[in-house]
Design an enzyme around this catalytic site. Structure first.
Site, mmCIF file in Angstrom:
data_model
loop_
_atom_site.group_PDB
_atom_site.id
_atom_site.type_symbol
_atom_site.label_atom_id
_atom_site.label_comp_id
_atom_site.label_asym_id
_atom_site.label_seq_id
_atom_site.Cartn_x
_atom_site.Cartn_y
_atom_site.Cartn_z
ATOM 1 N N GLU A 77 -24.614 66.656 69.241
ATOM 2 C CA GLU A 77 -25.160 67.661 70.253
ATOM 3 C C GLU A 77 -26.799 67.533 70.471
ATOM 4 O OE1 GLU A 77 -23.078 68.253 67.777
ATOM 5 O OE2 GLU A 77 -22.057 70.012 68.067
ATOM 6 N N CYS A 111 -27.655 72.761 65.760
ATOM 7 C CA CYS A 111 -27.436 72.233 67.272
ATOM 8 C C CYS A 111 -27.354 73.525 68.107
ATOM 9 C CB CYS A 111 -25.939 71.667 67.284
ATOM 10 S SG CYS A 111 -25.894 70.007 66.619
HETATM 11 N N1 THU Z 1 -21.842 66.880 62.984
HETATM 12 C C1 THU Z 1 -21.983 67.071 64.510
HETATM 13 O O1 THU Z 1 -22.497 65.899 65.073
HETATM 14 N N2 THU Z 1 -22.166 68.046 65.334
HETATM 15 C C2 THU Z 1 -21.965 69.373 64.626
HETATM 16 O O2 THU Z 1 -22.248 70.204 65.485
HETATM 17 C C3 THU Z 1 -21.511 69.443 63.453
HETATM 18 C C4 THU Z 1 -21.430 68.230 62.331
HETATM 19 C C5 THU Z 1 -21.810 65.675 62.219
HETATM 20 C C6 THU Z 1 -22.963 65.635 61.454
HETATM 21 C C7 THU Z 1 -22.284 64.593 60.337
HETATM 22 O O3 THU Z 1 -22.454 63.385 60.775
HETATM 23 C C8 THU Z 1 -20.702 64.951 60.367
HETATM 24 O O4 THU Z 1 -20.552 65.590 61.570
HETATM 25 C C9 THU Z 1 -20.280 65.827 59.250
HETATM 26 O O5 THU Z 1 -20.988 66.953 59.196
#
Ligand code: THU
Length: 292
Positions: A77, A111
């Protein structure tokens, strides 16, 4: 009693969405394919429909990009958000996302903090299953206000009055050359022998803003380090305890790791107190269940 982590928004079948939204949701899946996820193998894709100053609209996408030292990881995000802002598109109309391995997983606290900065009037489309059905809700619901009533300083018990004055005294130690906002946090936690202790934190600013540490996270990390991690309560100074987004999303995300029952006590500039919980301030949170 265990707090619930109720999903935000209204279930909307993919087929019922306007074509523009269907396109947005489809792009989240395609974007997730490009995730750089050597540590988690947890692909996430985000797509943001945003407007520029002239009212033109465009879609920007982002995947999560991890790092060997976890904290430099950028979520999908925020990757999409910074790409949009970088192109001059600062007004987010729709933010769609998919946690490919865990559809329904929602944006993390960091995010959320970035989304609400640019999507005051936008909405979130969170993909909840492999058929691309979504839950839709206003972005501001990601970081709501506490709904408990404020208790003024005069009405507080002697021990709560002491809590407020101790917190104010601690905030004097803040290192805030950039944020210029002295703050303080206490974190009460219990260890495996049933002993409860209070941990303290003040903000520790950094010339590279992202390197800063918040009062809350300093206190929470000290507790974890000392082996105190259950039955937790975070007490924290805030501007106004009854406004939306009273506490930084990152702090809430860190608190979430201690469990959905984590309590929060907001202490306003005017010394009034509001009692809340992490479940209330970070609804439909991204927690350990998503990635385990
Ligand atoms: N992650 C996201 O890309 N967006 C979120 O809102 C939550 C977590 C990703 C970060 C990491 O690469 C993986 O998901 C595990 O947390």
């Amino acid at each position: 009693m265990t707090s619930q982590n109720k999903p935000l928004g209204v279930f909307s079948p993919f087929a019922s969405l306007p074509e523009e939204d269907q396109h947005l949701v489809k792009s989240t899946w395609a974007t997730a394919e490009r995730a750089y996820i050597p540590r988690s193998n947890f692909p996430v894709g985000a797509a943001i429909l945003a407007a520029n100053e002239r009212g033109e609209t465009k879609v920007f996408t982002g995947c999560n990009v991890e790092n060997q030292f976890f904290t430099a990881t950028i979520c999908a995000e925020r990757n999409a958000a910074t790409t949009a802002v970088n192109a001059g598109y600062r007004r987010f109309l729709k933010v769609a996302l998919v946690c490919k391995k865990y559809p329904g997983g929602s944006p993390c606290g960091l995010c959320r903090q970035v989304i609400v900065e640019f999507a005051a009037h936008g909405e979130v489309l969170n993909t909840v299953d492999t058929d691309s059905n979504v839950r839709v809700f206003p972005a501001v619901e990601l970081l709501p206000a506490a709904c408990g009533e404020a208790v003024s300083f005069e009405q507080l018990s002697a021990s709560d009055k002491r809590l407020v004055t101790d917190l104010e005294a601690l905030s004097q130690r803040s290192y805030v050359p950039y944020s210029k906002r002295p703050r303080a946090a206490f974190f009460y936690a219990t260890n495996s022998s049933g002993k409860t202790r209070r941990f303290r934190g003040v903000p520790d600013d950094n010339a590279s803003y992202g390197g800063s540490e918040l009062a809350e996270t300093v206190a929470m990390r000290a507790a974890r380090t000392a082996g105190f991690a259950s039955k937790v309560t975070l007490v924290v100074t805030v501007e106004d305890p009854n406004t939306a987004n009273p506490v930084d999303g990152k702090s809430l995300q860190v608190l979430r790791e201690f469990g959905l029952d984590a309590k929060v006590i907001l202490v306003g500039k005017n010394r009034s107190i509001v009692r809340s919980t992490v479940a209330e301030l970070l609804p439909d949170s991204f927690g350990p269940d998503a990635v385990s």
